[in-house]
Scaffold this active site. Structure first.
Site, PDB file in Angstrom:
ATOM      1  N   ASP A 176       0.911  -1.135   0.000  1.00 17.67           N
ATOM      2  CA  ASP A 176       0.000   0.000   0.000  1.00 17.67           C
ATOM      3  C   ASP A 176       0.946   1.178   0.000  1.00 17.67           C
ATOM      4  O   ASP A 176       1.564   1.485   1.024  1.00 17.67           O
ATOM      5  CB  ASP A 176      -0.881   0.013   1.249  1.00 17.67           C
ATOM      6  CG  ASP A 176      -1.899   1.145   1.181  1.00 17.67           C
ATOM      7  OD1 ASP A 176      -1.487   2.276   0.894  1.00 17.67           O
ATOM      8  OD2 ASP A 176      -3.096   0.894   1.400  1.00 17.67           O
ATOM      9  N   HIS A 177       1.102   1.831  -1.148  1.00 22.21           N
ATOM     10  CA  HIS A 177       2.217   2.780  -1.252  1.00 22.21           C
ATOM     11  C   HIS A 177       2.064   3.963  -0.302  1.00 22.21           C
ATOM     12  O   HIS A 177       3.029   4.650  -0.024  1.00 22.21           O
ATOM     13  CB  HIS A 177       2.445   3.211  -2.706  1.00 22.21           C
ATOM     14  CG  HIS A 177       1.488   4.253  -3.204  1.00 22.21           C
ATOM     15  ND1 HIS A 177       0.235   3.947  -3.646  1.00 22.21           N
ATOM     16  CD2 HIS A 177       1.611   5.589  -3.313  1.00 22.21           C
ATOM     17  CE1 HIS A 177      -0.367   5.074  -4.013  1.00 22.21           C
ATOM     18  NE2 HIS A 177       0.437   6.078  -3.835  1.00 22.21           N
ATOM     19  N   GLU A 215      -7.514  14.682  -5.237  1.00 20.42           N
ATOM     20  CA  GLU A 215      -6.637  14.678  -6.413  1.00 20.42           C
ATOM     21  C   GLU A 215      -7.149  15.698  -7.408  1.00 20.42           C
ATOM     22  O   GLU A 215      -8.364  15.816  -7.616  1.00 20.42           O
ATOM     23  CB  GLU A 215      -6.640  13.305  -7.058  1.00 20.42           C
ATOM     24  CG  GLU A 215      -5.968  12.260  -6.213  1.00 20.42           C
ATOM     25  CD  GLU A 215      -5.852  10.948  -6.961  1.00 20.42           C
ATOM     26  OE1 GLU A 215      -4.884  10.792  -7.706  1.00 20.42           O
ATOM     27  OE2 GLU A 215      -6.757  10.117  -6.808  1.00 20.42           O
ATOM     28  N   HIS A 239      -5.832   3.046   1.024  1.00 15.25           N
ATOM     29  CA  HIS A 239      -5.023   4.161   1.520  1.00 15.25           C
ATOM     30  C   HIS A 239      -5.693   4.895   2.690  1.00 15.25           C
ATOM     31  O   HIS A 239      -5.067   5.167   3.709  1.00 15.25           O
ATOM     32  CB  HIS A 239      -4.737   5.155   0.396  1.00 15.25           C
ATOM     33  CG  HIS A 239      -4.159   4.527  -0.837  1.00 15.25           C
ATOM     34  ND1 HIS A 239      -3.285   3.473  -0.789  1.00 15.25           N
ATOM     35  CD2 HIS A 239      -4.331   4.804  -2.160  1.00 15.25           C
ATOM     36  CE1 HIS A 239      -2.931   3.144  -2.025  1.00 15.25           C
ATOM     37  NE2 HIS A 239      -3.570   3.921  -2.877  1.00 15.25           N
TER      38      HIS A 239
HETATM   39  C1  BG6 Z   1      -3.440   4.776  -6.435  1.00 15.52           C
HETATM   40  C2  BG6 Z   1      -4.769   4.895  -7.123  1.00 15.52           C
HETATM   41  O1  BG6 Z   1      -3.413   3.690  -5.561  1.00 15.52           O
HETATM   42  O2  BG6 Z   1      -3.190   5.967  -5.718  1.00 15.52           O
HETATM   43  C3  BG6 Z   1      -4.821   6.111  -8.022  1.00 15.52           C
HETATM   44  O3  BG6 Z   1      -4.996   3.733  -7.898  1.00 15.52           O
HETATM   45  C4  BG6 Z   1      -4.436   7.351  -7.263  1.00 15.52           C
HETATM   46  O4  BG6 Z   1      -6.108   6.272  -8.615  1.00 15.52           O
HETATM   47  C5  BG6 Z   1      -3.140   7.131  -6.509  1.00 15.52           C
HETATM   48  O5  BG6 Z   1      -4.300   8.400  -8.199  1.00 15.52           O
HETATM   49  C6  BG6 Z   1      -2.842   8.299  -5.596  1.00 15.52           C
HETATM   50  O6  BG6 Z   1      -1.547   8.157  -5.088  1.00 15.52           O
HETATM   51  P1  BG6 Z   1      -0.703   9.420  -4.658  1.00 15.52           P
HETATM   52  O7  BG6 Z   1       0.552   8.843  -4.114  1.00 15.52           O
HETATM   53  O8  BG6 Z   1      -0.508  10.262  -5.885  1.00 15.52           O
HETATM   54  O9  BG6 Z   1      -1.536  10.124  -3.647  1.00 15.52           O
END
Ligand code: BG6
Length: 502
Positions: A176-177, A215, A239
């Site tokens: 989960d990045h 976003e 997330h």
């Molecule tokens: C991803 C989603 O896991 O996270 C995307 O699939 C989203 O839709 C992205 O844009 C958002 O990641 P970050 O790191 O840009 O907040």
């Protein structure tokens, strides 16, 4: 504890895909530049496309910095083409891994990165196991599984079961990045390295908590995937709930994978099941419609490439949650995420209770906006504390002022990307920032009633919001019990208000 990196090979499935070029190879490059990978190491890209090592290196070049030395790093890149669905081809893969290990002098320590369509997440591990590539007798064998981990509770359970047939839980790294983001990790440090906050971090002093992940972009080229997924599955189930877990958990006994994951799991277990009879009072979904942003006309979600023109997929979701435990009893958590919002900002807002007795007049609405602690995950990473202070001059007028810390002030420290941190952790065998199987299932359990309800009632309210706005008006009603309402973040941490980025 200093963690050690041992000689290893990173095998990336889906090597011709976007994630490999944009995130993974640059992350390994940065780790290599900082000399964090140790020696020897190799990357073996795997996918269906026929390609030589040379042409793989050539392809990756374009995603590496043009102004820095890359030749040494490129020599570590290798490529093998196989049909990933065909078990037989894995003999060829094993031979290649064995010869690469012998060539570079690394024993059998391997990280397999599944950067493929999710339909391959069960198949690849099964085929790896068939040729013994799950066997750790000559070195570790770890698998990193990209999101989405399942599309609902049932499929997540099935996937866990399938994976556990061939690999042990300690070999599985579910990514989960968000957990790899510096500022997300800082949340634990902020809470547990300071004696200031913890006594206040409960229902006695906190009024409510908001988490926003907004976003500015829409679905870009991912309409096909997104239309099957939607904001609930794409962002909230993973997330946002991970952020809830970190904000709400009890202090772990040690900073170690299982201790932290146990505390996160307890939070998920305490989240009150959503009342599906009154879902509208707790969940609001929306979809962006055509609009004008900065004088330019922008299309609505239904006109995006790959999206069904009658789609009822949500590009915005807001949810009100309760955590029924000792610490959080009665305290609402409001969480929301959306595409095509006015700005890109992810932040956690801790709203403290007002003072029990109001002694002073307030110039600004201090009574309605008492102390707020804002933990900014991105961008303009930092921490902002809002408090009331005396307006200079006659009388006792109270004014809300900001105290802030920006990560950018620590200008001499390099902030690694989420993928750098997570890859290195996996190579070093530290799963703290990866999700455990039971946590992922529990997170699905929380959102499953909403998925079921929307599937059962496709005509359940889906509210439009013009692209470039803060989501449907109905999301305001969700939080209407709170005098402060939502905080509308700006690109800059310390600014707020609806119109900060014209
Ligand atoms: C991803 C989603 O896991 O996270 C995307 O699939 C989203 O839709 C992205 O844009 C958002 O990641 P970050 O790191 O840009 O907040």
């Amino acid at each position: 504890m200093i963690k050690k990196t041992v000689p290893h090979i990173i095998v990336i499935f889906g090597a011709s895909g976007d994630l490999t070029k944009r995130k993974l190879v640059p992350a390994v490059y940065n780790l290599h530049q900082q000399d964090l990978l140790g020696h020897p190491f190799a990357i073996l890209g795997v996918s269906r496309t026929e390609m030589s090592d040379e042409s793989f290196r050539e392809k990756m070049k374009e995603f590496l910095p043009a102004d820095k030395p890359i030749d040494d790093f490129l020599n570590h890149l290798h490529y093998e083409s196989i049909q990933t669905t065909k078990e037989d081809d894995y003999h060829k893969l094993k031979q290649r891994i064995d010869s690469l290990s012998a060539e570079i002098g690394a024993p059998g320590n391997i990280v397999f990165y599944l950067s493929t369509p999710p339909s391959m997440y069960s198949i690849i591990p099964e085929h790896l196991a068939a040729v013994g590539l799950n066997n750790e007798s000559n070195g570790f064998k770890r698998i990193i599984i990209e999101k989405p981990f399942g599309t609902n509770l049932q499929s997540a359970r099935r996937l866990n079961k399938d994976l556990l047939k061939f690999f042990g839980e300690s070999q599985l790294y579910r990514i989960d990045h968000y957990l790899g983001k510096e500022t997300v990790q800082n949340l634990m440090v902020l809470r547990f390295a300071n004696s200031l906050w913890e006594p206040l971090w409960n229902h006695k002093y906190i009024d409510h908590i908001q988490i926003t992940s907004a976003e500015k972009l829409g679905v870009e080229k991912r309409g096909g995937y997104y239309d099957e997924s939607g904001a609930l599955r794409d962002m909230l189930q993973n997330h946002l709930l991970q952020l809830v877990g970190l904000v709400a958990m009890e202090p772990p006994t040690v900073i170690e994978a299982n201790a932290i994951r146990n505390e996160m799991l307890k939070v998920f277990q305490s989240i009150r099941p959503l009342d599906t009879k009154n879902l509208d009072q707790n969940v609001v979904r929306g979809q962006y419609t055509a609009s004008h942003i900065g004088g330019e006309s922008v299309i609505g979600y239904r006109d995006e490439e790959g999206v069904n023109p009658n789609s009822r997929t949500e590009t915005f979701v807001a949810m009100k949650l309760h955590i029924d435990n000792w610490r959080w009893s009665g305290i609402p958590f409001y969480i929301r995420t959306g595409k095509k919002m006015p700005t890109r900002a992810t932040e956690i807002v801790i709203n403290f209770r007002p003072t029990p007795h109001h002694l002073f007049d307030s110039l600004v609405n201090t009574i309605n906006t008492p102390n707020q602690l804002i933990i900014r995950i991105q961008p303009d990473e930092g921490i902002l504390l809002k408090m009331g202070l005396k307006e200079p001059g006659a009388g006792f007028n109270v004014k809300t002022v900001n105290m802030r810390f920006h990560y950018s002030d620590l200008s001499d420290s390099y902030v690694p990307t989420a993928y750098e941190r997570l890859l290195l952790d996996c190579i070093q065998g530290d799963a703290t920032l990866y999700a455990r199987g039971d946590n992922v299932e529990k997170a699905w359990e929380i959102v499953q009633p909403v998925i079921d309800e929307w599937e059962k009632n496709p005509n359940a309210p889906l509210h439009g919001y013009p692209a470039g706005t803060w989501g449907p008006l109905e999301s305001e009603s969700l939080i209407s019990n709170e005098a402060s309402g939502w905080r509308y973040p700006c690109k800059n941490l310390a600014n707020d208000g609806e119109y900060c980025e014209l």
